[in-house]
Design an enzyme around this catalytic site. Structure first.
Site, PDB file in Angstrom:
ATOM      1  CE1 TYR A  18       6.197   1.717  -2.486  1.00 21.33           C
ATOM      2  CE2 TYR A  18       7.532   1.196  -4.408  1.00 21.33           C
ATOM      3  CZ  TYR A  18       6.418   1.791  -3.852  1.00 21.33           C
ATOM      4  OH  TYR A  18       5.526   2.464  -4.648  1.00 21.33           O
ATOM      5  CG  HIS A  23       2.599  -3.345   1.871  1.00 19.70           C
ATOM      6  ND1 HIS A  23       1.781  -4.151   2.641  1.00 19.70           N
ATOM      7  CD2 HIS A  23       1.871  -3.060   0.749  1.00 19.70           C
ATOM      8  CE1 HIS A  23       0.618  -4.330   2.014  1.00 19.70           C
ATOM      9  NE2 HIS A  23       0.651  -3.687   0.870  1.00 19.70           N
ATOM     10  CG  ASN A  69      -1.966  -4.026  -5.202  1.00 22.65           C
ATOM     11  OD1 ASN A  69      -1.649  -4.307  -4.058  1.00 22.65           O
ATOM     12  ND2 ASN A  69      -2.544  -2.892  -5.514  1.00 22.65           N
ATOM     13  CG  ASN A 115      -4.868  -4.785  -1.991  1.00 22.80           C
ATOM     14  OD1 ASN A 115      -6.026  -5.159  -1.860  1.00 22.80           O
ATOM     15  ND2 ASN A 115      -4.524  -3.512  -1.938  1.00 22.80           N
TER      16      ASN A 115
END
Length: 198
Positions: A18, A23, A69, A115
């Protein structure tokens, strides 16, 4: 702004897969700030934490390890452990609703479909905290939002990340030392988009 300590939370997902995704721009801003300040992140409960001392004020930089989240778990925990309030909390995150390279600072607001912000709002019970939103655009086919935000930045986008981080950090410092209104006036007008400066 009252107080001498600030909790700056960069949102993202942990793990090398990631690291360079849209994000994770919140992580990237905090990494850039720590690196420029010769600060080191230490793995602590619910995240990696670095501490900066700037002109007698302490900035706690937090990268939650809870995944996006559940970011609120980390924020709630560290707010209970550090000498900070909602007034001295700043969240740094990506935003689909802004063109790539745009930066917006707000003193409060809704989650805007994010989120991470949604979970923070639920866990700390308020939307009355500041946030810096960094635009990632919304160039994706309907229904493919999740894949877009966790997709890797393009080479062109990566080239603009250092400048984006610099502007976000500058805005946060102004927010802490000169107040939210002053910071918003400067950041939201001066730092509209790095695309205009390329």
């Amino acid at each position: 702004m009252s107080g001498k300590s600030y909790l700056i939370v960069g949102l993202g997902n942990i793990g090398p897969e990631y690291a360079l995704t849209r994000h994770n721009l919140g992580f990237m801003v905090l990494d850039a700030w720590a690196q420029a300040s010769n600060a080191v992140f230490e793995t602590r409960r619910y995240g990696d934490l670095a501490v900066l001392n700037v002109k007698g004020r302490e900035f706690y930089l937090l990268k939650p390890s809870t995944y996006m989240n559940l970011s609120g778990n980390a924020v709630r925990y560290w707010m209970s452990r550090l000498p900070v309030t909602e007034e001295s909390l700043m969240i740094v995150c990506d935003d689909l609703n802004l063109p790539f390279g745009s930066i917006r600072m707000r003193k409060k607001g809704s989650d805007g479909g994010h989120n991470g912000l949604k979970n923070i709002n639920e866990m700390i019970g308020t939307t009355e905290y500041s946030r810096v939103r960094i635009g990632i655009g919304n160039d994706f086919i309907r229904g493919e939002q999740a894949g877009y935000v966790t997709g890797e930045l393009s080479e062109e986008e990566k080239s603009k990340v250092p400048q984006l981080c610099e502007k976000a950090i500058e805005g946060i410092r102004i927010w802490a030392f000169e107040g939210a209104d002053r910071a918003m006036n400067l950041v939201n007008s001066k730092a509209k988009s790095v695309e205009n400066e390329q």
